[in-house]
Design a protein around this motif. Sequence first.
Motif, PDB file in Angstrom:
ATOM      1  N   ARG A  31       0.838  -1.345  -0.052  1.00 21.94           N
ATOM      2  CA  ARG A  31       0.152   0.119  -0.031  1.00 21.94           C
ATOM      3  C   ARG A  31       0.724   1.126  -0.199  1.00 21.94           C
ATOM      4  NH1 ARG A  31      -1.930   2.946   4.372  1.00 21.94           N
ATOM      5  NH2 ARG A  31      -1.484   1.226   5.695  1.00 21.94           N
ATOM      6  N   THR A  32       1.874   1.233   1.003  1.00 23.06           N
ATOM      7  CA  THR A  32       2.627   2.831   0.925  1.00 23.06           C
ATOM      8  C   THR A  32       4.106   2.447   0.079  1.00 23.06           C
ATOM      9  OG1 THR A  32       3.916   1.714   2.976  1.00 23.06           O
ATOM     10  CG2 THR A  32       1.697   2.501   3.187  1.00 23.06           C
ATOM     11  N   GLY A  33       4.501   1.353   0.007  1.00 22.63           N
ATOM     12  CA  GLY A  33       5.928   1.154  -0.691  1.00 22.63           C
ATOM     13  C   GLY A  33       7.105   1.546   0.034  1.00 22.63           C
ATOM     14  N   ARG A  34       6.922   1.413   1.425  1.00 23.61           N
ATOM     15  CA  ARG A  34       7.847   1.576   2.237  1.00 23.61           C
ATOM     16  C   ARG A  34       7.838   0.576   3.525  1.00 23.61           C
ATOM     17  NH1 ARG A  34       7.750   3.777   7.436  1.00 23.61           N
ATOM     18  NH2 ARG A  34       5.633   4.619   7.999  1.00 23.61           N
ATOM     19  N   GLN A  35       8.773   0.023   4.033  1.00 18.66           N
ATOM     20  CA  GLN A  35       8.948  -1.039   4.948  1.00 18.66           C
ATOM     21  C   GLN A  35       8.689  -0.540   6.298  1.00 18.66           C
ATOM     22  OE1 GLN A  35      12.308  -3.592   4.997  1.00 18.66           O
ATOM     23  NE2 GLN A  35      12.289  -4.365   7.012  1.00 18.66           N
ATOM     24  N   PRO A  36       7.761  -1.088   7.178  1.00 15.53           N
ATOM     25  CA  PRO A  36       7.465  -0.636   8.420  1.00 15.53           C
ATOM     26  C   PRO A  36       8.076  -0.844   9.594  1.00 15.53           C
ATOM     27  CG  PRO A  36       6.130  -2.495   8.065  1.00 15.53           C
ATOM     28  CD  PRO A  36       6.876  -2.298   6.562  1.00 15.53           C
ATOM     29  N   SER A  37       8.208   0.007  10.782  1.00 18.91           N
ATOM     30  CA  SER A  37       8.815  -0.276  11.737  1.00 18.91           C
ATOM     31  C   SER A  37       7.822  -1.031  12.431  1.00 18.91           C
ATOM     32  CB  SER A  37       9.390   1.074  12.668  1.00 18.91           C
ATOM     33  OG  SER A  37       8.278   1.785  12.477  1.00 18.91           O
ATOM     34  N   ILE A  38       8.258  -2.148  12.952  1.00 23.90           N
ATOM     35  CA  ILE A  38       7.616  -3.219  13.930  1.00 23.90           C
ATOM     36  C   ILE A  38       8.175  -3.333  15.306  1.00 23.90           C
ATOM     37  CG2 ILE A  38       6.446  -5.284  14.148  1.00 23.90           C
ATOM     38  CD1 ILE A  38       5.368  -3.817  11.660  1.00 23.90           C
ATOM     39  N   GLU A  39       7.373  -3.275  16.396  1.00 24.68           N
ATOM     40  CA  GLU A  39       7.747  -3.518  17.726  1.00 24.68           C
ATOM     41  C   GLU A  39       7.233  -4.627  18.253  1.00 24.68           C
ATOM     42  OE1 GLU A  39      10.255  -2.216  19.657  1.00 24.68           O
ATOM     43  OE2 GLU A  39      11.151  -0.591  18.576  1.00 24.68           O
ATOM     44  N   THR A  40       7.832  -5.888  18.669  1.00 21.08           N
ATOM     45  CA  THR A  40       7.069  -6.832  19.186  1.00 21.08           C
ATOM     46  C   THR A  40       7.733  -7.062  20.532  1.00 21.08           C
ATOM     47  OG1 THR A  40       8.764  -8.402  18.025  1.00 21.08           O
ATOM     48  CG2 THR A  40       6.593  -7.716  16.725  1.00 21.08           C
ATOM     49  N   TRP A  41       6.822  -7.303  21.453  1.00 24.20           N
ATOM     50  CA  TRP A  41       7.200  -7.286  22.911  1.00 24.20           C
ATOM     51  C   TRP A  41       6.356  -8.306  23.578  1.00 24.20           C
ATOM     52  CZ3 TRP A  41      11.366  -5.235  25.492  1.00 24.20           C
ATOM     53  CH2 TRP A  41      12.104  -4.225  24.666  1.00 24.20           C
ATOM     54  N   ASP A  87      17.356   2.385  27.776  1.00 26.03           N
ATOM     55  CA  ASP A  87      17.290   3.548  28.217  1.00 26.03           C
ATOM     56  C   ASP A  87      15.641   3.823  28.177  1.00 26.03           C
ATOM     57  OD1 ASP A  87      16.331   6.166  27.772  1.00 26.03           O
ATOM     58  OD2 ASP A  87      18.687   6.751  27.894  1.00 26.03           O
ATOM     59  N   GLY A  88      14.812   3.854  29.246  1.00 26.43           N
ATOM     60  CA  GLY A  88      13.295   3.852  29.135  1.00 26.43           C
ATOM     61  C   GLY A  88      12.844   5.111  28.325  1.00 26.43           C
ATOM     62  N   ARG A  89      13.575   6.132  28.174  1.00 23.41           N
ATOM     63  CA  ARG A  89      13.054   7.122  27.509  1.00 23.41           C
ATOM     64  C   ARG A  89      13.266   6.885  25.790  1.00 23.41           C
ATOM     65  NH1 ARG A  89       9.264   9.939  29.810  1.00 23.41           N
ATOM     66  NH2 ARG A  89       9.816  10.387  31.995  1.00 23.41           N
ATOM     67  N   VAL A  90      14.472   6.422  25.563  1.00 21.12           N
ATOM     68  CA  VAL A  90      14.539   6.202  24.215  1.00 21.12           C
ATOM     69  C   VAL A  90      13.569   4.794  23.809  1.00 21.12           C
ATOM     70  CG1 VAL A  90      16.256   4.956  22.606  1.00 21.12           C
ATOM     71  CG2 VAL A  90      17.144   6.701  24.387  1.00 21.12           C
ATOM     72  N   LEU A  91      13.441   3.757  24.505  1.00 19.82           N
ATOM     73  CA  LEU A  91      12.465   2.886  24.382  1.00 19.82           C
ATOM     74  C   LEU A  91      11.134   3.527  24.177  1.00 19.82           C
ATOM     75  CD1 LEU A  91      11.956   0.023  23.863  1.00 19.82           C
ATOM     76  CD2 LEU A  91      11.850  -0.492  26.094  1.00 19.82           C
ATOM     77  N   THR A  92      10.559   4.329  24.862  1.00 19.41           N
ATOM     78  CA  THR A  92       9.032   4.953  25.137  1.00 19.41           C
ATOM     79  C   THR A  92       9.099   5.330  23.579  1.00 19.41           C
ATOM     80  OG1 THR A  92       9.146   4.990  27.636  1.00 19.41           O
ATOM     81  CG2 THR A  92       7.628   6.279  26.082  1.00 19.41           C
ATOM     82  N   ALA A  93       9.863   6.347  23.385  1.00 19.94           N
ATOM     83  CA  ALA A  93       9.871   6.914  21.887  1.00 19.94           C
ATOM     84  C   ALA A  93       9.830   6.096  20.739  1.00 19.94           C
ATOM     85  CB  ALA A  93      11.088   7.959  21.747  1.00 19.94           C
ATOM     86  N   GLN A  94      10.627   5.010  20.877  1.00 21.15           N
ATOM     87  CA  GLN A  94      10.379   3.799  19.564  1.00 21.15           C
ATOM     88  C   GLN A  94       9.035   3.209  19.751  1.00 21.15           C
ATOM     89  OE1 GLN A  94      13.447   1.271  20.455  1.00 21.15           O
ATOM     90  NE2 GLN A  94      15.207   2.603  19.767  1.00 21.15           N
ATOM     91  N   LEU A  95       8.571   2.892  21.017  1.00 23.10           N
ATOM     92  CA  LEU A  95       7.299   2.547  20.970  1.00 23.10           C
ATOM     93  C   LEU A  95       6.246   3.302  20.589  1.00 23.10           C
ATOM     94  CD1 LEU A  95       7.744   0.451  24.391  1.00 23.10           C
ATOM     95  CD2 LEU A  95       7.970  -0.316  21.811  1.00 23.10           C
ATOM     96  N   GLN A  96       6.210   4.720  20.843  1.00 20.71           N
ATOM     97  CA  GLN A  96       5.418   5.423  20.311  1.00 20.71           C
ATOM     98  C   GLN A  96       5.410   5.630  18.730  1.00 20.71           C
ATOM     99  OE1 GLN A  96       6.842   8.791  22.596  1.00 20.71           O
ATOM    100  NE2 GLN A  96       5.223   9.016  23.953  1.00 20.71           N
ATOM    101  N   ARG A  97       6.337   5.609  18.097  1.00 14.57           N
ATOM    102  CA  ARG A  97       6.782   5.949  16.553  1.00 14.57           C
ATOM    103  C   ARG A  97       6.282   4.758  15.793  1.00 14.57           C
ATOM    104  NH1 ARG A  97      11.234   9.214  18.454  1.00 14.57           N
ATOM    105  NH2 ARG A  97      12.571   7.354  17.807  1.00 14.57           N
ATOM    106  N   ALA A  98       6.500   3.624  16.362  1.00 18.35           N
ATOM    107  CA  ALA A  98       6.702   2.453  15.393  1.00 18.35           C
ATOM    108  C   ALA A  98       5.401   2.444  14.677  1.00 18.35           C
ATOM    109  CB  ALA A  98       6.656   1.099  16.412  1.00 18.35           C
ATOM    110  N   ASP A  99       5.445   1.925  13.578  1.00 17.46           N
ATOM    111  CA  ASP A  99       4.235   1.695  12.502  1.00 17.46           C
ATOM    112  C   ASP A  99       3.332   0.836  13.246  1.00 17.46           C
ATOM    113  OD1 ASP A  99       4.819   3.762  10.558  1.00 17.46           O
ATOM    114  OD2 ASP A  99       6.653   2.420   9.869  1.00 17.46           O
ATOM    115  N   LEU A 100       3.660  -0.146  13.948  1.00 19.93           N
ATOM    116  CA  LEU A 100       2.831  -1.259  14.665  1.00 19.93           C
ATOM    117  C   LEU A 100       3.677  -1.922  15.759  1.00 19.93           C
ATOM    118  CD1 LEU A 100       0.223  -3.168  14.669  1.00 19.93           C
ATOM    119  CD2 LEU A 100       1.843  -4.982  13.332  1.00 19.93           C
ATOM    120  N   LEU A 101       2.818  -1.648  16.727  1.00 14.99           N
ATOM    121  CA  LEU A 101       3.127  -2.111  18.087  1.00 14.99           C
ATOM    122  C   LEU A 101       2.372  -3.197  18.416  1.00 14.99           C
ATOM    123  CD1 LEU A 101       4.645  -1.822  21.006  1.00 14.99           C
ATOM    124  CD2 LEU A 101       2.908  -0.350  21.736  1.00 14.99           C
ATOM    125  N   TYR A 102       3.150  -4.450  18.831  1.00 11.28           N
ATOM    126  CA  TYR A 102       2.649  -5.822  19.160  1.00 11.28           C
ATOM    127  C   TYR A 102       2.876  -6.425  20.411  1.00 11.28           C
ATOM    128  CZ  TYR A 102       2.215 -10.902  19.275  1.00 11.28           C
ATOM    129  OH  TYR A 102       2.170 -12.240  19.691  1.00 11.28           O
TER     130      TYR A 102
END
Length: 207
Positions: A87-97, A114-129
């Motif tokens: 649909r988009t032509g780009r590879q999504p970022s996925i966080e699985t935990w 680093d809790g702050r860095v990880l929080t930001a990654q989880l906020q921005r990921a295209d999909l959080l599982y």
Amino acid sequence: MHSSSDDLPDPQDSVRRERREDAVAGFLAQTPVIYQHDIDIDPKAAAWADQAAAAPASLFLTGAIGVGKTHTAWQATRRWIDRYIARTGRQPSIETWRSTALFDALRPDSRDYDGRVLTAQLQRADLLYIDDLAAARVSPGGWTQERLYEIFDERYINRRPVLITCDVLPSQTEHIVGERVQSRLREMFRGGVLLLEGDDRRMGGAS
């Protein structure tokens, strides 16, 4: 016989197809071995993975222990990745935990993250599982729920999809995620709660 340009394959289609295949194969390699083989998944989970027009953006898989929630989630995520790239032509970022690992990683005294860095990654990921949400223990000091609020509020206001497996319904998760997060989960998963039923596959020797 003369061929028009319309009859020739579109190089962009070939590139996109290869990108999809590589991304799905890469995700499959990261998938726990027991969940790597294909199973028949519920049509509602398939519709979510296909990002169909009428499907919810987020999916909450619930049901008794052993009915196949986690297996369904891993397979649906692979399918979601394929459709996303188509649909988009780009590879999504996925966080699985797993929830237990996630809550440990978010601890203020975590040595691995680093809790702050990880929080930001989880906020921005295209999909959080997040798998098996009800298995996690919250911290007495409340830091778990504070970090979860930061994560889910950001995803909620930006309409970023979430996939959760859990033995209980979203309405029964307040003691884990807190009242503010639970309120957002109710809206995020409106129309996206799927109850899987059946026997415990592990008891029958199935994966």
